[in-house]
Design a protein around this motif. Structure first.
Motif, short mmCIF file in Angstrom:
data_model
loop_
_atom_site.label_atom_id
_atom_site.label_comp_id
_atom_site.label_asym_id
_atom_site.label_seq_id
_atom_site.Cartn_x
_atom_site.Cartn_y
_atom_site.Cartn_z
N ARG A 1 -31.98 -52.48 20.25
CA ARG A 1 -30.80 -52.26 19.43
C ARG A 1 -29.95 -53.52 19.37
O ARG A 1 -30.01 -54.36 20.27
CB ARG A 1 -29.97 -51.10 19.97
N PRO A 2 -29.16 -53.65 18.29
CA PRO A 2 -28.21 -54.76 18.25
C PRO A 2 -27.11 -54.52 19.27
O PRO A 2 -26.83 -53.38 19.65
CB PRO A 2 -27.67 -54.72 16.82
N ALA A 3 -26.45 -55.58 19.70
CA ALA A 3 -25.41 -55.46 20.72
C ALA A 3 -24.12 -54.86 20.18
O ALA A 3 -23.29 -54.38 20.95
CB ALA A 3 -25.12 -56.82 21.35
N THR B 1 -23.35 -55.52 12.65
CA THR B 1 -23.02 -56.93 12.83
C THR B 1 -24.20 -57.86 12.54
O THR B 1 -24.00 -58.92 11.97
CB THR B 1 -22.54 -57.17 14.28
N TYR B 2 -25.43 -57.48 12.92
CA TYR B 2 -26.57 -58.37 12.85
C TYR B 2 -27.62 -57.85 11.89
O TYR B 2 -27.78 -56.64 11.71
CB TYR B 2 -27.19 -58.57 14.24
N LEU C 1 -23.66 -61.87 23.48
CA LEU C 1 -24.70 -60.85 23.53
C LEU C 1 -25.08 -60.44 22.11
O LEU C 1 -24.22 -60.08 21.31
CB LEU C 1 -24.21 -59.63 24.31
N ARG C 2 -26.38 -60.52 21.77
CA ARG C 2 -26.85 -60.22 20.42
C ARG C 2 -27.74 -58.98 20.36
O ARG C 2 -27.61 -58.17 19.47
CB ARG C 2 -27.65 -61.39 19.85
N MET D 1 -32.27 -55.09 29.24
CA MET D 1 -32.47 -56.53 29.07
C MET D 1 -31.53 -57.00 27.98
O MET D 1 -31.51 -56.41 26.89
CB MET D 1 -33.90 -56.86 28.69
N TYR D 2 -30.77 -58.03 28.27
CA TYR D 2 -29.81 -58.56 27.32
C TYR D 2 -30.27 -59.93 26.83
O TYR D 2 -30.72 -60.75 27.61
CB TYR D 2 -28.43 -58.71 27.98
#
Length: 167
Positions: A97-99, A103-104, A86-87, A78-79
Motif C-alpha cells: 500500500r502507499p504510505a 498521494t502516489y 515514507l512512500r 517493511m517501509y
C-alpha cells in the motif's frame, strides 16, 4: 587515539569521539562507514553470505544461489523511503500500500505499466471529489462469463455493461 583494555574492548577515537570498538559479539561502529569494493561474504552463518539485522535477526538479506532475497522474518511491516519520506509499505499480511491516501501514482504519464492483472477492480475516490460533478464514488467492476458488471458500492445498485462485439 587507541584505548586497549586487557580482557575487554579495543576502542578507536577521532577528535575525542569513539568511532570503533570491539565487543563480545564483534564490532561496533559509530557514525558513517564507507568502503570501496566492499563485499560481505560468508557473513553471520559462514556459508550463505546471509546478513541479519535487528535484535531477533528480523531482517535478512542474501542470495540463495538462485534468487536475491530480502526477508522480514519478524512480525513487522517493511517501509520504503525516498528523500527521507515514507512512500510505500508492505504490511505483515502481505498487502502493498502507499504510505498515505491519494498521494502516489503507480506509473507516470510517460512510464506506464503494460498490463494490470487483477480479479475485481475496486475504484473509489472517497475523501475527495471528481472534477466532473464534484462528487465521490465507490465502484467495483466484476467480470462474468460473457459480461462485465459494474457495482455501485454506495447505493448497492448493479449494472451490466452493454458490449458490442467488434470481431
Amino acid at each position: 587515539y587507541i584505548v586497549c583494555s586487557q580482557g575487554g574492548p579495543v576502542s578507536l577515537y577521532h577528535n575525542d569521539v569513539k568511532k570503533f570498538e570491539t565487543t563480545t559479539y564483534g564490532t561496533l561502529t559509530t557514525g558513517e562507514s564507507r568502503a570501496d569494493n566492499f563485499q560481505v561474504l560468508d557473513y553471520v552463518d559462514g556459508s550463505t553470505g546471509l546478513m541479519k539485522f535487528g535484535t531477533g535477526d528480523d531482517l535478512q538479506i542474501y542470495h540463495d544461489g538462485t534468487y536475491n532475497q530480502i526477508r522480514g522474518t519478524g512480525n513487522h511491516n517493511m517501509y520504503f523511503y525516498t528523500n527521507n519520506t515514507l512512500r510505500t509499505v508492505i504490511q505483515t499480511d502481505g498487502h502493498l500500500r502507499p504510505a498515505s491516501n491519494n498521494t502516489y501514482d503507480l506509473g507516470t504519464t510517460i512510464d506506464r505499466w503494460r498490463n494490470i492483472y487483477t480479479n475485481d477492480l475496486n475504484l473509489s475516490n472517497k475523501g475527495g471529489a471528481n472534477d466532473v460533478d464534484g462528487t465521490w464514488g465507490d465502484w467495483t467492476i466484476q467480470e462474468g462469463e460473457s459480461d462485465l458488471f459494474l457495482k455501485n458500492n454506495r447505493s448497492g445498485k448493479k449494472y451490466k455493461f452493454n458490449l458490442t462485439e467488434v470481431s
